[in-house]
Motif scaffolding. Structure first.
Motif, short mmCIF file in Angstrom:
data_model
loop_
_atom_site.label_atom_id
_atom_site.label_comp_id
_atom_site.label_asym_id
_atom_site.label_seq_id
_atom_site.Cartn_x
_atom_site.Cartn_y
_atom_site.Cartn_z
N HIS A 155 -147.70 50.26 10.42
CA HIS A 155 -148.64 50.22 9.62
C HIS A 155 -148.88 51.35 8.54
O HIS A 155 -148.48 52.33 8.31
CB HIS A 155 -150.17 50.47 10.31
CG HIS A 155 -149.71 51.98 11.24
ND1 HIS A 155 -149.06 52.24 12.09
CD2 HIS A 155 -150.42 52.60 10.95
CE1 HIS A 155 -149.05 53.74 12.41
NE2 HIS A 155 -150.58 53.59 11.52
N PHE A 156 -149.78 51.10 7.62
CA PHE A 156 -150.41 52.40 6.51
C PHE A 156 -150.33 53.72 6.68
O PHE A 156 -150.96 53.38 8.09
CB PHE A 156 -151.31 51.87 6.01
CG PHE A 156 -151.76 52.59 4.09
CD1 PHE A 156 -150.79 52.38 2.77
CD2 PHE A 156 -152.48 53.35 4.23
CE1 PHE A 156 -151.20 52.99 1.99
CE2 PHE A 156 -152.71 54.60 3.03
CZ PHE A 156 -151.94 53.94 2.28
N GLY A 157 -149.91 53.77 6.51
CA GLY A 157 -149.99 55.73 6.52
C GLY A 157 -148.98 55.56 7.97
O GLY A 157 -149.00 57.25 7.98
N GLY A 158 -148.39 55.32 8.94
CA GLY A 158 -147.47 55.75 9.83
C GLY A 158 -146.67 55.48 9.71
O GLY A 158 -145.78 55.94 8.30
N GLU A 187 -135.05 42.14 0.62
CA GLU A 187 -136.32 41.34 -0.11
C GLU A 187 -137.31 40.99 1.09
O GLU A 187 -136.74 40.43 1.91
CB GLU A 187 -136.03 40.19 -1.14
CG GLU A 187 -134.73 40.49 -2.16
CD GLU A 187 -134.63 39.55 -3.21
OE1 GLU A 187 -134.47 38.53 -2.37
OE2 GLU A 187 -134.00 39.74 -4.27
N THR A 188 -138.52 40.60 0.39
CA THR A 188 -138.91 39.88 1.45
C THR A 188 -140.65 39.18 -0.11
O THR A 188 -140.67 39.86 -0.87
CB THR A 188 -139.95 41.05 2.02
OG1 THR A 188 -141.34 40.15 3.28
CG2 THR A 188 -140.78 41.82 1.96
N GLU A 189 -141.15 38.66 0.89
CA GLU A 189 -142.35 37.46 -0.23
C GLU A 189 -143.80 38.50 0.49
O GLU A 189 -144.58 37.69 0.02
CB GLU A 189 -142.61 35.83 0.27
CG GLU A 189 -141.31 34.78 -0.40
CD GLU A 189 -141.49 33.85 -0.07
OE1 GLU A 189 -142.11 33.93 0.58
OE2 GLU A 189 -139.92 33.46 -0.60
N CYS A 190 -143.50 39.16 1.48
CA CYS A 190 -144.92 39.87 1.92
C CYS A 190 -145.20 41.34 0.73
O CYS A 190 -144.34 41.95 0.55
CB CYS A 190 -144.55 40.58 2.93
SG CYS A 190 -146.01 41.15 3.68
N GLU A 191 -146.42 41.14 0.07
CA GLU A 191 -146.86 41.95 -0.60
C GLU A 191 -147.12 43.16 -0.65
O GLU A 191 -147.52 44.13 -1.23
CB GLU A 191 -147.95 41.23 -1.88
CG GLU A 191 -147.33 39.52 -2.33
CD GLU A 191 -148.15 39.18 -3.31
OE1 GLU A 191 -149.56 39.78 -3.55
OE2 GLU A 191 -148.42 38.26 -4.37
N ASP A 192 -147.85 43.10 0.67
CA ASP A 192 -147.36 44.28 1.48
C ASP A 192 -146.83 45.55 1.49
O ASP A 192 -147.37 46.41 1.95
CB ASP A 192 -149.23 44.00 2.37
CG ASP A 192 -149.95 43.58 2.39
OD1 ASP A 192 -150.33 43.85 1.33
OD2 ASP A 192 -150.70 42.55 2.74
N LEU A 193 -145.98 44.92 1.39
CA LEU A 193 -144.71 46.24 1.63
C LEU A 193 -143.63 46.05 0.82
O LEU A 193 -143.69 45.44 -0.10
CB LEU A 193 -143.58 44.74 2.94
CG LEU A 193 -144.08 45.00 4.47
CD1 LEU A 193 -142.90 43.86 5.33
CD2 LEU A 193 -144.18 45.16 4.74
N VAL A 205 -145.28 50.27 5.09
CA VAL A 205 -147.27 49.34 4.36
C VAL A 205 -147.16 49.67 2.95
O VAL A 205 -148.01 51.57 2.97
CB VAL A 205 -148.25 48.91 5.38
CG1 VAL A 205 -149.03 48.39 4.41
CG2 VAL A 205 -147.31 48.06 6.77
N LYS A 206 -148.02 49.19 1.61
CA LYS A 206 -147.50 50.17 1.34
C LYS A 206 -149.72 49.55 0.67
O LYS A 206 -149.86 49.97 -0.68
CB LYS A 206 -146.88 50.19 -1.11
CG LYS A 206 -147.35 47.91 -0.97
CD LYS A 206 -145.82 48.36 -2.13
CE LYS A 206 -146.37 45.89 -2.20
NZ LYS A 206 -145.61 45.79 -3.70
#
Length: 199
Positions: free
Chosen positions: A124-127, A148-154, A170-171
């Motif tokens: 998770h973000f910040g973790g 690579e990944t298609e997830c824009e949150d990573l 998580v960015k």
């Protein structure tokens, strides 16, 4: 380089003068090249040299001190691996042969297959940050792996000093809960099927 400028009289075109201007590129100050690792299957990898200053003559001549391990085209810098091992490549300025640089080229066995593993499946973000590790076969093979990944949150980054490991974090602090697929493939041997992991 010499350029000629012609001046003439409009009243009498027969009267003209030619001015020759010669320009010279600045002297080469330095040549630098970077080390490179390739596989035995590599056929398109080239060495590149940085010549300073940038407006000096940029061309170099290439030479391999160990052409039984890797050969190099003296003009294009195209590498042709012969067998696994380590070779020294020399780049010499064509404008000033006293300016040269050396780099190490490591030739490794080609990867025939690989496995991937992830140490955490929930982040998770910040973790926590997850690490994806690639295990090539043979173990010392060069795969030039990408993840690579298609997830824009990573965000995915290669681990410093380890070409076979990637960190995943998580960015986006507004990221929604869900799953993401990580895809790993070999740039050195693109015919190998990609492997996936879900986190």
């Amino acid at each position: 380089e010499t350029k000629k400028i012609t001046f003439w009289s409009k009243a009498n075109p027969a009267i003209k003068a030619i001015l020759s201007i010669t320009t010279k590129a600045p002297k080469v100050q330095s040549v630098t090249v970077e080390d490179k690792t390739i596989s035995l299957d590599t056929r398109t990898e080239k060495m590149t040299a940085v010549v300073l200053p940038s407006n000096a003559v940029q061309t170099v001549k290439w030479m391999s001190k160990h052409d039984t391990i890797v050969q190099i085209d003296e003009n294009s810098g195209l590498l042709t691996p012969v067998k696994a091992g380590e070779a020294t490549i020399v780049a010499t300025s064509t404008a000033d042969p006293t300016k040269k640089a050396e780099a190490k080229v490591i030739v490794k066995a080609s990867v025939t297959s690989f496995d991937v593993a992830v140490d955490k499946y929930s982040i998770h973000f910040g973790g926590d940050v997850a690490t994806l590790t690639v295990t090539p076969v043979p173990a010392d093979a060069f795969g030039d792996f990408v993840c690579e990944t298609e997830c824009e949150d990573l965000s995915i980054a290669k681990v410093d000093g380890n070409d076979n490991a990637f960190t995943i974090k998580v960015k986006n602090n507004k990221a929604k809960s869900g799953t993401a697929t990580l895809k790993v493939k070999s740039k050195a041997v693109p015919t190998l099927a990609e492997k996936t992991k879900t986190i």
